[in-house]
Structures are given as structure tokens and as C-alpha cells.
Motif scaffolding. Structure first.
Motif, PDB file in Angstrom:
ATOM      1  N   THR A   7       0.835  -1.196   0.000  1.00 45.45           N
ATOM      2  CA  THR A   7       0.000   0.000   0.000  1.00 45.45           C
ATOM      3  C   THR A   7       0.875   1.254   0.000  1.00 45.45           C
ATOM      4  O   THR A   7       2.004   1.221   0.493  1.00 45.45           O
ATOM      5  CB  THR A   7      -0.903   0.030   1.243  1.00 45.45           C
ATOM      6  N   PRO A   8       0.360   2.360  -0.520  1.00 47.92           N
ATOM      7  CA  PRO A   8       1.121   3.617  -0.433  1.00 47.92           C
ATOM      8  C   PRO A   8       1.195   4.160   0.988  1.00 47.92           C
ATOM      9  O   PRO A   8       2.188   4.758   1.385  1.00 47.92           O
ATOM     10  CB  PRO A   8       0.342   4.574  -1.339  1.00 47.92           C
ATOM     11  N   TYR A   9       0.123   3.940   1.761  1.00 44.78           N
ATOM     12  CA  TYR A   9      -0.026   4.607   3.054  1.00 44.78           C
ATOM     13  C   TYR A   9      -0.134   3.590   4.191  1.00 44.78           C
ATOM     14  O   TYR A   9      -0.501   2.427   3.973  1.00 44.78           O
ATOM     15  CB  TYR A   9      -1.268   5.498   3.043  1.00 44.78           C
ATOM     16  N   PRO A  10       0.159   4.000   5.426  1.00 43.90           N
ATOM     17  CA  PRO A  10       0.046   3.077   6.560  1.00 43.90           C
ATOM     18  C   PRO A  10      -1.395   2.639   6.789  1.00 43.90           C
ATOM     19  O   PRO A  10      -2.347   3.284   6.332  1.00 43.90           O
ATOM     20  CB  PRO A  10       0.584   3.892   7.739  1.00 43.90           C
ATOM     21  N   GLY A  11      -1.559   1.543   7.488  1.00 47.36           N
ATOM     22  CA  GLY A  11      -2.887   0.993   7.726  1.00 47.36           C
ATOM     23  C   GLY A  11      -3.776   1.878   8.567  1.00 47.36           C
ATOM     24  O   GLY A  11      -3.306   2.687   9.373  1.00 47.36           O
ATOM     25  N   ALA A  13      -5.488   4.438   7.851  1.00 49.96           N
ATOM     26  CA  ALA A  13      -5.286   5.878   7.673  1.00 49.96           C
ATOM     27  C   ALA A  13      -6.068   6.401   6.477  1.00 49.96           C
ATOM     28  O   ALA A  13      -6.977   7.220   6.634  1.00 49.96           O
ATOM     29  CB  ALA A  13      -3.789   6.176   7.514  1.00 49.96           C
ATOM     30  N   ALA A  14      -5.745   5.953   5.290  1.00 48.42           N
ATOM     31  CA  ALA A  14      -6.360   6.466   4.066  1.00 48.42           C
ATOM     32  C   ALA A  14      -7.714   5.806   3.820  1.00 48.42           C
ATOM     33  O   ALA A  14      -7.832   4.581   3.892  1.00 48.42           O
ATOM     34  CB  ALA A  14      -5.436   6.220   2.871  1.00 48.42           C
ATOM     35  N   PRO A  15      -8.759   6.602   3.505  1.00 50.59           N
ATOM     36  CA  PRO A  15     -10.087   6.021   3.260  1.00 50.59           C
ATOM     37  C   PRO A  15     -10.092   4.969   2.152  1.00 50.59           C
ATOM     38  O   PRO A  15     -10.787   3.952   2.263  1.00 50.59           O
ATOM     39  CB  PRO A  15     -10.934   7.240   2.878  1.00 50.59           C
ATOM     40  N   SER A  16      -9.346   5.194   1.079  1.00 54.14           N
ATOM     41  CA  SER A  16      -9.365   4.233  -0.023  1.00 54.14           C
ATOM     42  C   SER A  16      -8.893   2.861   0.435  1.00 54.14           C
ATOM     43  O   SER A  16      -9.423   1.831   0.004  1.00 54.14           O
ATOM     44  CB  SER A  16      -8.496   4.724  -1.189  1.00 54.14           C
ATOM     45  N   GLN A  17      -7.899   2.827   1.313  1.00 52.83           N
ATOM     46  CA  GLN A  17      -7.412   1.545   1.817  1.00 52.83           C
ATOM     47  C   GLN A  17      -8.388   0.939   2.816  1.00 52.83           C
ATOM     48  O   GLN A  17      -8.648  -0.263   2.788  1.00 52.83           O
ATOM     49  CB  GLN A  17      -6.037   1.725   2.464  1.00 52.83           C
ATOM     50  N   ARG A  18      -8.931   1.774   3.683  1.00 55.51           N
ATOM     51  CA  ARG A  18      -9.839   1.271   4.708  1.00 55.51           C
ATOM     52  C   ARG A  18     -11.048   0.597   4.096  1.00 55.51           C
ATOM     53  O   ARG A  18     -11.485  -0.475   4.562  1.00 55.51           O
ATOM     54  CB  ARG A  18     -10.302   2.414   5.620  1.00 55.51           C
ATOM     55  N   SER A  41       5.625   5.975   6.110  1.00 55.39           N
ATOM     56  CA  SER A  41       5.448   5.759   7.538  1.00 55.39           C
ATOM     57  C   SER A  41       4.238   6.557   8.027  1.00 55.39           C
ATOM     58  O   SER A  41       3.668   7.367   7.280  1.00 55.39           O
ATOM     59  CB  SER A  41       6.699   6.212   8.295  1.00 55.39           C
ATOM     60  N   GLN A  42       3.873   6.377   9.279  1.00 54.94           N
ATOM     61  CA  GLN A  42       2.766   7.139   9.850  1.00 54.94           C
ATOM     62  C   GLN A  42       3.065   8.630   9.828  1.00 54.94           C
ATOM     63  O   GLN A  42       2.209   9.451   9.486  1.00 54.94           O
ATOM     64  CB  GLN A  42       2.493   6.674  11.285  1.00 54.94           C
ATOM     65  N   GLY A  43       4.305   8.997  10.159  1.00 54.26           N
ATOM     66  CA  GLY A  43       4.684  10.401  10.124  1.00 54.26           C
ATOM     67  C   GLY A  43       4.651  10.970   8.721  1.00 54.26           C
ATOM     68  O   GLY A  43       4.231  12.116   8.506  1.00 54.26           O
ATOM     69  N   GLY A  44       5.095  10.177   7.750  1.00 53.58           N
ATOM     70  CA  GLY A  44       5.063  10.613   6.356  1.00 53.58           C
ATOM     71  C   GLY A  44       3.647  10.846   5.871  1.00 53.58           C
ATOM     72  O   GLY A  44       3.371  11.802   5.135  1.00 53.58           O
ATOM     73  N   TRP A  45       2.737   9.990   6.283  1.00 52.26           N
ATOM     74  CA  TRP A  45       1.327  10.155   5.918  1.00 52.26           C
ATOM     75  C   TRP A  45       0.755  11.441   6.511  1.00 52.26           C
ATOM     76  O   TRP A  45       0.045  12.187   5.838  1.00 52.26           O
ATOM     77  CB  TRP A  45       0.525   8.949   6.399  1.00 52.26           C
ATOM     78  N   SER A 245     -12.547  13.395  11.842  1.00 53.45           N
ATOM     79  CA  SER A 245     -11.808  12.576  12.789  1.00 53.45           C
ATOM     80  C   SER A 245     -12.303  11.145  12.649  1.00 53.45           C
ATOM     81  O   SER A 245     -13.531  10.909  12.623  1.00 53.45           O
ATOM     82  CB  SER A 245     -12.023  13.065  14.222  1.00 53.45           C
ATOM     83  N   LYS A 246     -11.393  10.220  12.553  1.00 54.37           N
ATOM     84  CA  LYS A 246     -11.797   8.826  12.426  1.00 54.37           C
ATOM     85  C   LYS A 246     -12.630   8.373  13.620  1.00 54.37           C
ATOM     86  O   LYS A 246     -13.589   7.603  13.477  1.00 54.37           O
ATOM     87  CB  LYS A 246     -10.562   7.935  12.281  1.00 54.37           C
ATOM     88  N   SER A 247     -12.294   8.884  14.798  1.00 53.58           N
ATOM     89  CA  SER A 247     -12.983   8.442  16.016  1.00 53.58           C
ATOM     90  C   SER A 247     -14.416   8.952  16.099  1.00 53.58           C
ATOM     91  O   SER A 247     -15.256   8.347  16.773  1.00 53.58           O
ATOM     92  CB  SER A 247     -12.204   8.888  17.255  1.00 53.58           C
TER      93      SER A 247
END
Length: 357
Positions: A7-11, A13-18, A41-45, A245-247
């Protein structure tokens, strides 16, 4: 079976992946060994869509390439199937994909949910636009054993380069996440017209704001925007912005009485998978959508929402729903039923898992 997911992004995180594959991972891991590896990484995202930070972004991508190269050398060779979401690396030519196909001879399943062969880079990252190499999509399609696309428009593009293309819609977890039974709607005296999306889609609000201003002359309502970035000033009497916010995402969305999804008619919009509409409908919110792409399939006009072809349509159908609370409720029930039957994790799990057969 051993499956590696790149994946391009960490788990988480990104809606397309989720909503493309992460919500199926538990099912996939029941009978397979599946592992996810991200480029950033998470920081990069977290820095990716922030203005500036060019040096840090450069470092994020440098370490992303180092990380990916290490994975290619020491992890990927031990897996049978490679599932690639969008691209193995966000910038540059498809070098990793070429290695997987031509050197390692791995079975590749390629998944995408936007018209990513069309340049559509955000303002924050315009300097990197020329590095995106949008042309690589056709080559990854060619090298893949299967291509998984979010809608028929995307699938028709993929079929130019690959005969084994599966339409795998973006889906909603209607049991554990998008379930209105789990959330309490506030006692707002005004009906709420709502929109949700990322910073890259805020431009679509430009069409709808003048119509909302006209409606304010005859109706009282609140316009609620949920996004990771506040839009430019919206001159409405009862306008509210809520940072995404995801939460609290579903708790915020459930406050909508009417959900809108305006789009421009262009190839990029044709490639969209109607996720906003699906979110609204899953939460029993009638959806008003532009007559673009898959929206025409997801929404049944007059039953679970309205399809708008013009500014007059937007004005007319918003008026109808603002005036008729019972119709909003009836359409909301119909919409949730549609999503459960056709666009839910439970209804599509067999289709997703069949990609790995």
C-alpha cells in the motif's frame, strides 16, 4: 496461501485503503497468511497533505524507497501473491511492479478506485506532480494477473490492457461501523444538509453554495461540512464546519438529514466510486448526487435519493426534502437496504475473496 499487501499509506489511515480491502483482512487471514506493508510511515502520511515541509516530505519518500527496496529483497520473495493497491510507490515509474512481474515472477492483483491515470495532484503537492508518472497505471494493468476496479468506468480502462478484470465496489461495513442503531442523533431543531470529503474534493462545493443561498430565502436549515480541511468562507446563515476525525466520523455523519454529493462532469469524476453516497445511504440519510458516473447506478432516483442533472434539479429536490420529513425517513430506510444488499462488506466478501483464487 501467503499474500503480501503493498500500500502507499500506513494501515487504518487512508479512506481508499480502509474501505477497499482493510475491512476484509480478518476474513482473508482466516485461511491465508496475509501481511500489509506500506510505503510511507505514519509520520510521512501525516505530513503528506500539509503545506510546506518540503525537506521532511523528501526524507519521507527517500526512506519510503529504502523501506520498499528492503521489502522487495527480503520479504516479498517468500510470498506467492502480491496485492497492490494503487501503486507500490507513489512517485516514479513502476520499477517495483516490473521486478515483481518480470524478475520474481509473482502473481499480481492490482486494485484501484480512482481514475489515477489522469493527473489530479493536490495544490499542496503540485511540485511533485510531474513525478507521479500517471502513465504507469496501464503497465501495471498489463503485468497483473487480475485487476480489481471500483466501478465499470475504471474496469473499462483496465480492460484495454488486461482481460482478467473484476469490478470490486468500494463497500461499507453496515454492521459494525455505518450502523445508525449505534449512534444518537442530536435534537437539532433545523434540518441539516451535509457534505463530507477530503480537501481535494472541496472544489465541488462551489456549485452548491449559491443554490443553498437561494434556499435560505425560504427555509431554515443548517449546512454542515465535515472535512480534513476547512473550505473557504461559506456565506450561509447557519453554516458549521467539523474537522474530520476517524474516532467521531460516523457520529458526525449521523447528524445529517440530507447528504449531498455534487460533482463536475469530467473523466476524473467518472472514475469515482460513490463513497459519499454510500456512507449517507448506509446511515439512512437520503442522498442527492450529481448525475455522474456510478452515482447513476448507486442511487435509484425518487426511491433512496435524487439524481441531479442541473442547478434547477438541486434546488427542486432539496426543496422537496426540506419540506417533507417523512419522505426523508422513507428514502433513508430504502437507501440503507440498498447498501446492505449491494454495497456492504457482507454482500461483497465473496467477490473480494475470489480475487485470490
Amino acid at each position: 496461501m501467503k499474500i503480501i499487501v503493498l500500500t502507499p499509506y500506513p494501515g487504518d489511515a487512508a479512506p481508499s485503503q480502509r474501505f477497499r480491502f482493510e475491512q476484509y483482512l480478518n476474513l482473508l487471514q482466516k485461511e491465508n497468511e496475509a501481511r500489509c506493508l506500506s510505503f510511507l510511515s505514519q509520520g510521512g502520511w501525516q505530513r503528506l497533505y500539509v503545506n510546506g515541509s518540503i525537506f521532511l516530505k523528501g526524507l519521507d519518500f527517500f526512506w519510503g524507497y529504502i523501506r520498499r527496496l528492503w521489502q522487495v529483497l527480503f520479504i516479498v520473495p517468500f510470498y506467492k501473491i502480491i496485492f497492490i493497491h494503487r501503486e507500490a510507490a507513489p512517485l516514479g515509474p513502476p520499477v517495483f511492479e516490473w521486478i515483481f512481474a518480470k524478475i520474481l515472477r509473482k502473481k499480481i492483483i492490482y486494485d484501484f478506485d480512482d481514475a489515477i491515470w489522469i493527473p489530479n495532484t493536490s495544490e499542496q503537492n503540485r511540485m511533485a506532480a510531474w513525478l507521479k508518472c500517471h502513465w504507469k497505471v496501464r503497465w501495471i494493468c498489463r503485468w497483473s494477473d487480475k485487476v480489481s476496479c471500483g466501478n465499470e468506468f475504471l474496469a473499462n480502462y483496465a480492460r484495454r490492457y488486461n482481460d482478467n478484470v473484476v469490478v470490486n465496489p468500494t463497500t461499507i461495513d453496515t454492521e459494525n461501523l455505518h450502523n445508525p442503531a449505534f449512534y444518537q442523533k442530536s435534537s437539532n431543531s433545523l434540518p441539516v444538509i451535509g457534505w463530507t470529503g477530503t480537501h481535494s474534493t472541496l472544489k465541488y462545493l462551489e456549485e452548491i453554495v449559491p443554490i443553498l443561498k437561494e434556499l435560505e430565502l425560504n427555509f431554515q436549515f443548517e449546512f454542515l461540512v465535515i472535512s480534513n480541511q476547512a473550505p473557504d468562507l461559506i456565506p450561509l446563515k447557519n453554516y458549521k464546519f467539523v474537522p474530520w476525525s476517524k474516532s467521531t466520523e460516523i457520529e458526525d455523519l449521523i447528524q445529517f438529514d440530507i447528504g449531498i454529493m455534487p460533482l463536475t462532469s469530467d473523466p476524473w469524476s467518472e472514475g469515482k466510486c460513490g463513497f459519499k453516497a454510500l456512507q449517507y445511504m448506509a446511515l439512512e440519510i437520503p442522498a442527492l448526487v450529481s448525475a455522474v458516473g456510478v452515482n447513476n447506478t448507486i442511487v435509484e432516483h425518487g426511491n433512496d435519493g435524487f439524481i441531479c442533472n442541473s442547478e434547477d434539479d438541486w434546488h427542486r429536490y432539496l426543496t422537496i426534502l426540506l419540506e417533507d420529513r417523512n419522505l426523508r425517513k422513507k428514502m433513508g430506510h430504502s437507501g440503507r437496504k440498498k447498501v446492505i444488499e449491494n454495497y456492504s462488506v457482507s454482500s461483497n466478501s465473496g467477490n473480494f475473496l475470489s480475487l485470490f483464487e
